[in-house]
Design an enzyme around this catalytic site. Structure first.
Site, PDB file in Angstrom:
ATOM      1  N   GLY A  85       0.807  -1.220   0.000  1.00 42.97           N
ATOM      2  CA  GLY A  85       0.000   0.000   0.000  1.00 42.97           C
ATOM      3  C   GLY A  85       0.838   1.266   0.000  1.00 42.97           C
ATOM      4  O   GLY A  85       0.428   2.292   0.540  1.00 42.97           O
TER       5      GLY A  85
ATOM      6  N   CYS B 214       0.116   0.508  -9.597  1.00 43.72           N
ATOM      7  CA  CYS B 214       0.125  -0.205  -8.322  1.00 43.72           C
ATOM      8  C   CYS B 214      -1.249  -0.798  -8.042  1.00 43.72           C
ATOM      9  O   CYS B 214      -2.242  -0.075  -8.002  1.00 43.72           O
ATOM     10  CB  CYS B 214       0.514   0.707  -7.174  1.00 43.72           C
ATOM     11  SG  CYS B 214       0.534  -0.184  -5.613  1.00 43.72           S
TER      12      CYS B 214
ATOM     13  N   THR C  86       3.490  -5.630 -10.790  1.00 38.85           N
ATOM     14  CA  THR C  86       3.028  -6.954 -10.344  1.00 38.85           C
ATOM     15  C   THR C  86       1.706  -7.357 -11.012  1.00 38.85           C
ATOM     16  O   THR C  86       0.921  -6.517 -11.423  1.00 38.85           O
ATOM     17  CB  THR C  86       2.813  -6.970  -8.826  1.00 38.85           C
ATOM     18  OG1 THR C  86       1.883  -5.942  -8.482  1.00 38.85           O
ATOM     19  CG2 THR C  86       4.115  -6.751  -8.082  1.00 38.85           C
TER      20      THR C  86
ATOM     21  N   THR D 256      12.052  -8.307  -6.845  1.00 41.94           N
ATOM     22  CA  THR D 256      11.862  -9.269  -5.762  1.00 41.94           C
ATOM     23  C   THR D 256      13.128 -10.068  -5.435  1.00 41.94           C
ATOM     24  O   THR D 256      13.322 -10.482  -4.298  1.00 41.94           O
ATOM     25  CB  THR D 256      10.681 -10.182  -6.135  1.00 41.94           C
ATOM     26  OG1 THR D 256       9.527  -9.346  -6.247  1.00 41.94           O
ATOM     27  CG2 THR D 256      10.417 -11.241  -5.099  1.00 41.94           C
TER      28      THR D 256
END
Lengths: 318, 246
Positions: free
Chosen positions: A71, A129, A193, A266
């Protein structure tokens, strides 16, 4: 061996950048390697005001990957400029700031604030996002909205190049890519993502407090590679590839399908020194595969049925 | 990896690793990732440092999921990538009496510290455990430590334990420093009694963690002033007054 790349007016020592949201403000990794060795440092997404982010659990491990729903917790643009940027080696390695806002106008304000900083080399606009209720996502899924954000950021960013980071959660990423290019973006980065979720059958609850999140890690690399390949064929501006990159071969694969540079995300969570190892190993991997410069292999994917060994082909040319 | 030993059952593992060149303070932790993991499991795993001697670094691990299960079956001489020491450990005022509150695996960060403390007679330990005592390294702690352990196998036991916890904290509060480590419900009860007694206490918390270096923002914990702090760099040890435990 020449690992340098030219990227929308920036010269990078090598094509390996950190990916926003996986590298903190850069300083977190300075214990594990020399930040100057990176092609560029891309920092955590910044908003005008500090954000506390989502409740926990925010992360969950999945096969060869992970889901996150952070977030966009961040300290805000002003505190970043005051407390973090001066400590980064911005005079030696380009520092790219990632921007997040909830309205077109706010994106413009943020670009104005960050774009006049001498230590900021480029702006990366996060229109993708999946973990915030407002902004982000909705801009990344609508070509007109994506173009509006791009125009506003360009208008306020001074001479700084603008990178627009695209979402994979769309019907056809090429439509958004073209809209953003036409709106004046200097570069594109993709993919952010992939939307995903995980469920705990024992508690019958979602494994993330936010229920859904974004999937990243080596599991998504094939998706990322395909999207970068598709976009590189329809735009004229440089593309930065990301999505599951963990090894030097991954880096070269993205360049072969047309990327100018790459971001490592990642994988930074697997080992904090991984990105530094990857940069160190790149020249050797290039010589092993017969690559002299990255420009030579960019977009050089062989898609014909004629699958000739590169060395053999060179001999044929001679 | 140097070797492995089981305690009580195959689910409690003492992992012995080659000693690293650094020194750590009690409560700090390391990240572990066997080279054989490849891309899966993706994340390294965090473990508090149980004991460090010139001969070995020792971690005390309970097998609870995929990562710990794979670690248990790692080959004896296999390569494990390790980095640390990470985070902020306990501040140990050696001149003052200590009350250690440990719940289950929460005993891990105190083992080396208790064994090397110059005044073990000043240490009081209250240990709560759900499984048999044979699983935990309590016997190896110096005999001069005042140890008290309580087994919880029923809900009634938990109520009793909470009562004793309250009593010990209240009686000890004016005398010295309280150090606590254990599962979240244990820490929550402990924190409540600590605040009621106005005691000085440090709590070590366990959270889900990906990177261990402050970047992923997965391990955050809420503070009283509403901040979300990364456990890996701002903790895992916090002042008891600082945290909102949920």
């Amino acid at each position: 061996m020449d690992t340098r790349v030219e990227l929308g007016g920036l010269i990078l020592k090598n094509p390996v950048m950190s990916a926003s949201g996986t590298f903190g403000y850069g300083l977190e990794f300075s214990l594990y390697g020399d930040l100057q060795e990176l092609g560029a440092i891309v920092v955590k997404g910044l908003s005008l005001k500090p954000r506390a982010g989502n409740p926990v659990p925010r992360i969950v491990e999945t096969p060869c990957g992970m889901l996150n729903a952070i977030g966009l917790q961040n300290i805000g643009a002003e505190r970043f400029l005051r407390d973090k940027l001066p400590l980064l080696p911005w005079d030696r390695t380009p520092v790219v700031v990632n921007l997040y806002a909830q309205s077109v106008q706010e994106f413009g304000q943020l670009a104005g604030l960050l774009g006049r900083e001498p230590g900021v080399a480029a702006l990366e606009v996060n229109i993708s996002c999946p973990n915030v209720r407002h902004g982000g996502f909705q801009f990344g899924q609508d070509p007109a909205a994506a173009a509006a954000v791009t125009r506003e950021v360009k208008k306020n960013s001074g001479s700084r190049p603008v990178i627009v980071k695209l979402s994979p959660n769309v019907t056809d990423v090429r439509t958004i890519a073209k809209a953003v290019q036409d709106a004046g973006a200097d570069m594109l980065s993709l993919i952010n993502t992939l939307g995903g979720m995980a469920v705990d059958v024992h508690s019958r609850k979602p494994r993330l407090a936010g229920i859904t999140g974004g999937l990243s890690g080596p599991a998504i690399k094939p998706v990322a590679l395909k999207m970068v390949y598709q976009v590189c064929r329809v735009v004229d501006i440089p593309v930065i590839g990301l999505g599951g990159i963990c090894t030097v071969d991954d880096v070269l694969e993205f360049i072969l399908v047309g990327a100018h540079a790459v971001q490592v995300g990642t994988a930074n969570f697997m080992r904090p020194d991984l990105i530094f190892d990857l940069i160190r190993d790149l020249p050797e991997a290039m010589s092993r595969t017969g690559i002299v410069s990255l420009d030579e292999i960019r977009g050089a994917l062989e898609t014909s049925s004629d699958r000739m060994d590169p060395l053999e082909k060179m001999q044929n040319i001679r | 990896m140097l070797g492995m030993a089981w305690a009580g059952s195959r689910d409690f593992v003492h992992l012995y690793l080659e000693p690293p060149g650094w020194e750590a303070s009690p409560g700090q932790f390391v990240m572990l990732r066997p080279s054989a993991w490849g891309f899966d499991p993706l994340w390294p795993r965090p473990f508090s440092i149980c004991e460090k001697t010139p001969e070995y670094l020792r971690l005390f691990i309970q097998v609870v999921g995929r990562g710990t299960s794979l670690l248990r079956s790692a080959a004896p001489d296999s390569e494990i990538v390790l980095w640390g020491p990470l985070g902020k450990g306990f501040r140990i005022p050696v001149q003052h009496p200590l009350l250690i509150l440990a719940g289950g695996m929460g005993i891990a960060p105190f083992v080396g510290m208790c064994k090397t403390h110059p005044h073990p007679e000043r240490i009081n330990l209250l240990f709560g455990h759900r499984l048999g005592l044979e699983h935990y390294p309590l016997d190896e702690l110096p005999g001069k430590i005042r140890k008290e352990s309580m087994h919880q196998s029923t809900p009634e036991d938990l109520v009793d334990f909470s009562g004793v916890l309250q009593e010990r904290i209240r009686d000890f509060a004016p005398r010295g420093e309280i150090l606590a480590c254990g599962p979240m419900p244990f820490l929550r009860v402990g924190q409540r009694h600590v605040l009621e007694s106005n005691a000085r206490a440090q709590l070590s918390v366990e959270t889900r963690m990906a990177c261990g270096v402050g970047a992923c923002l997965g391990c955050v914990i809420k503070t009283r002033n509403g901040e979300m702090l990364q456990t890996c760099v701002h903790g895992p040890v916090f002042d008891a007054r600082e945290l909102v435990l949920q």
